[in-house]
Enzyme design. Sequence first.
Site, PDB file in Angstrom:
ATOM      1  N   ALA A   1       0.857  -1.175   0.000  1.00 47.91           N
ATOM      2  CA  ALA A   1       0.000   0.000   0.000  1.00 47.91           C
ATOM      3  C   ALA A   1       0.898   1.232   0.000  1.00 47.91           C
ATOM      4  O   ALA A   1       2.042   1.174   0.488  1.00 47.91           O
ATOM      5  CB  ALA A   1      -0.894  -0.014   1.229  1.00 47.91           C
TER       6      ALA A   1
ATOM      7  N   GLU B   1      -0.528  -9.385  -0.552  1.00 40.63           N
ATOM      8  CA  GLU B   1      -1.935  -9.679  -0.241  1.00 40.63           C
ATOM      9  C   GLU B   1      -2.798  -9.666  -1.498  1.00 40.63           C
ATOM     10  O   GLU B   1      -3.695 -10.495  -1.659  1.00 40.63           O
ATOM     11  CB  GLU B   1      -2.443  -8.656   0.784  1.00 40.63           C
TER      12      GLU B   1
ATOM     13  N   GLU C   1       4.962  -4.966   6.998  1.00 39.51           N
ATOM     14  CA  GLU C   1       4.219  -3.884   7.663  1.00 39.51           C
ATOM     15  C   GLU C   1       4.719  -3.612   9.067  1.00 39.51           C
ATOM     16  O   GLU C   1       4.636  -2.496   9.569  1.00 39.51           O
ATOM     17  CB  GLU C   1       2.715  -4.216   7.715  1.00 39.51           C
TER      18      GLU C   1
ATOM     19  N   GLY D   1       0.641  -5.051   0.934  1.00 39.42           N
ATOM     20  CA  GLY D   1      -0.593  -5.139   0.141  1.00 39.42           C
ATOM     21  C   GLY D   1      -0.359  -5.791  -1.211  1.00 39.42           C
ATOM     22  O   GLY D   1      -1.287  -6.363  -1.795  1.00 39.42           O
TER      23      GLY D   1
HETATM   24  C1  HXC Z   1       5.001   4.330  -1.540  1.00 37.37           C
HETATM   25  C2  HXC Z   1       6.907   3.335  -2.332  1.00 37.37           C
HETATM   26  C3  HXC Z   1       6.559   2.104  -1.725  1.00 37.37           C
HETATM   27  C4  HXC Z   1       5.319   2.050  -1.000  1.00 37.37           C
HETATM   28  C5  HXC Z   1       8.449   1.839  -2.722  1.00 37.37           C
HETATM   29  N1  HXC Z   1       8.082   3.128  -2.935  1.00 37.37           N
HETATM   30  N2  HXC Z   1       7.537   1.212  -1.991  1.00 37.37           N
HETATM   31  N3  HXC Z   1       6.133   4.430  -2.234  1.00 37.37           N
HETATM   32  N4  HXC Z   1       4.575   3.195  -0.936  1.00 37.37           N
HETATM   33  N5  HXC Z   1       4.873   0.935  -0.432  1.00 37.37           N
HETATM   34  C6  HXC Z   1       8.793   4.153  -3.680  1.00 37.37           C
HETATM   35  C7  HXC Z   1       9.980   4.706  -2.868  1.00 37.37           C
HETATM   36  O1  HXC Z   1       9.551   5.711  -1.958  1.00 37.37           O
HETATM   37  C8  HXC Z   1      10.836   5.277  -3.978  1.00 37.37           C
HETATM   38  O2  HXC Z   1      10.307   6.514  -4.400  1.00 37.37           O
HETATM   39  C9  HXC Z   1      10.642   4.279  -5.118  1.00 37.37           C
HETATM   40  O3  HXC Z   1       9.395   3.611  -4.843  1.00 37.37           O
HETATM   41  C10 HXC Z   1      11.742   3.248  -5.166  1.00 37.37           C
HETATM   42  O4  HXC Z   1      11.887   2.666  -3.878  1.00 37.37           O
HETATM   43  P1  HXC Z   1      13.322   2.469  -3.163  1.00 37.37           P
HETATM   44  O5  HXC Z   1      13.070   2.172  -1.731  1.00 37.37           O
HETATM   45  O6  HXC Z   1      14.221   3.624  -3.465  1.00 37.37           O
HETATM   46  O7  HXC Z   1      13.879   1.166  -3.927  1.00 37.37           O
HETATM   47  P2  HXC Z   1      14.787  -0.015  -3.359  1.00 37.37           P
HETATM   48  O8  HXC Z   1      15.923   0.528  -2.529  1.00 37.37           O
HETATM   49  O9  HXC Z   1      15.101  -0.857  -4.557  1.00 37.37           O
HETATM   50  O10 HXC Z   1      13.860  -0.856  -2.339  1.00 37.37           O
HETATM   51  C11 HXC Z   1      12.707  -1.522  -2.826  1.00 37.37           C
HETATM   52  C12 HXC Z   1      11.805  -1.947  -1.648  1.00 37.37           C
HETATM   53  C13 HXC Z   1      11.526  -0.738  -0.725  1.00 37.37           C
HETATM   54  C14 HXC Z   1      12.505  -3.073  -0.850  1.00 37.37           C
HETATM   55  C15 HXC Z   1      10.517  -2.507  -2.266  1.00 37.37           C
HETATM   56  O11 HXC Z   1      11.044   0.341  -1.525  1.00 37.37           O
HETATM   57  C16 HXC Z   1      10.523  -1.006   0.333  1.00 37.37           C
HETATM   58  O12 HXC Z   1      10.832  -1.621   1.355  1.00 37.37           O
HETATM   59  N6  HXC Z   1       9.279  -0.508   0.139  1.00 37.37           N
HETATM   60  C17 HXC Z   1       8.220  -0.568   1.135  1.00 37.37           C
HETATM   61  C18 HXC Z   1       7.658  -1.941   1.266  1.00 37.37           C
HETATM   62  C19 HXC Z   1       6.579  -1.996   2.357  1.00 37.37           C
HETATM   63  O13 HXC Z   1       6.855  -1.658   3.514  1.00 37.37           O
HETATM   64  N7  HXC Z   1       5.389  -2.397   1.975  1.00 37.37           N
HETATM   65  C20 HXC Z   1       4.259  -2.508   2.925  1.00 37.37           C
HETATM   66  C21 HXC Z   1       3.454  -1.234   2.877  1.00 37.37           C
HETATM   67  S1  HXC Z   1       2.121  -1.247   4.055  1.00 37.37           S
HETATM   68  P3  HXC Z   1      11.237   7.821  -4.631  1.00 37.37           P
HETATM   69  O14 HXC Z   1      10.247   8.893  -4.938  1.00 37.37           O
HETATM   70  O15 HXC Z   1      12.015   8.016  -3.370  1.00 37.37           O
HETATM   71  O16 HXC Z   1      12.092   7.413  -5.797  1.00 37.37           O
HETATM   72  C22 HXC Z   1       0.934  -2.185   3.328  1.00 37.37           C
HETATM   73  C23 HXC Z   1      -0.368  -2.379   4.122  1.00 37.37           C
HETATM   74  C24 HXC Z   1      -1.421  -3.044   3.309  1.00 37.37           C
HETATM   75  O17 HXC Z   1       1.093  -2.682   2.269  1.00 37.37           O
HETATM   76  C25 HXC Z   1      -2.755  -3.087   4.034  1.00 37.37           C
HETATM   77  C26 HXC Z   1      -3.714  -2.053   3.578  1.00 37.37           C
HETATM   78  C27 HXC Z   1      -5.104  -2.172   4.193  1.00 37.37           C
END
Ligand code: HXC
Length: 258
Positions: free
Chosen positions: A65, A112, A132, A109
């Site tokens: 998400a 999921e 998360e 997400g």
């Molecule tokens: C918003 C995101 C994002 C996310 C990545 N980006 N994941 N933006 N939401 N979930 C964006 C980064 O901010 C960045 O933007 C660009 O994508 C590239 O990401 P990087 O981190 O620079 O790349 P990298 O170093 O290769 O790492 C990749 C990654 C990491 C391992 C996937 O981005 C990461 O850990 N992302 C978050 C994963 C996460 O925590 N997901 C769970 C979310 S909560 P910029 O603008 O800086 O270039 C969830 C809840 C669901 O999903 C339930 C809902 C009801």
Amino acid sequence: MAYETIIVEIEDHICLVRLNRPDAMNALNDVLFKELAEALTEAQKNDKVRCIVITGSEKFFAAGADIKMMSERSFVDVFESDLFTAEADAFLRVRKPIIAAVSGYALGGGCELAMMCDFIIASDTAKFGQPEINLGVVAGIGGTQRLTRAVGKAKAMDMNLTGRFMDAEEAERSGLVSRVVPAKKLMEEAMAAAGKIAEKSMITVMVVKEAVNRSFETPLREGLLFERRVFNSLFATEDQKEGMAAFLEKREAQFRDK
Ligand code: HXC
């Protein structure tokens, strides 16, 4: 229909939906989930569509998400909007099969969403995770529930508590994905699987989906009874007559969804 965050193509009875927010690794925001629910509802209604494939890009299916979108929301905001719940319900109403073709990251997400599909075909670069916990929250659309049913308690706890990622090989070994293929072959394989399904009788296909999903909702005895009832009821279809006649006559069945 033109969408902002997904690309939808329909060809050879397959509706291919590509998640398309490359700047945010296909992070799922309100618009994307709404558009996805709309596209799936349309695909369900469209007689030309017999199977649906959801995919991302080679490097990421979806990184979860949208954290930017969620970061400033209050408890009341998320409680009132019940983030993605209505869209997830629309997903569950789709009776046609949905295959997730996953390459690269499928996190939070994103993992999921893949698990909401009927099965997952993964590329050898796929990485699944429920990170998360690192954000001070928990999974919200199935990461503690569907993942546990798919891979069992030990791995579901491990992934949800440590936030570690599971690679494609471990995902296949654990039962999260149905097959792993080389990244370059992912779409070919997913579309071929969808094509195979598209050749079957749609009635039977929808019954299979319903019956397998029923196994998650009922005790075994009830599930077996449901299965036997639908097995019996398929003998009222022309496609059953055609399927069995074709076998005996050593020819391909010509199903007519009747
Ligand atoms: C918003 C995101 C994002 C996310 C990545 N980006 N994941 N933006 N939401 N979930 C964006 C980064 O901010 C960045 O933007 C660009 O994508 C590239 O990401 P990087 O981190 O620079 O790349 P990298 O170093 O290769 O790492 C990749 C990654 C990491 C391992 C996937 O981005 C990461 O850990 N992302 C978050 C994963 C996460 O925590 N997901 C769970 C979310 S909560 P910029 O603008 O800086 O270039 C969830 C809840 C669901 O999903 C339930 C809902 C009801």
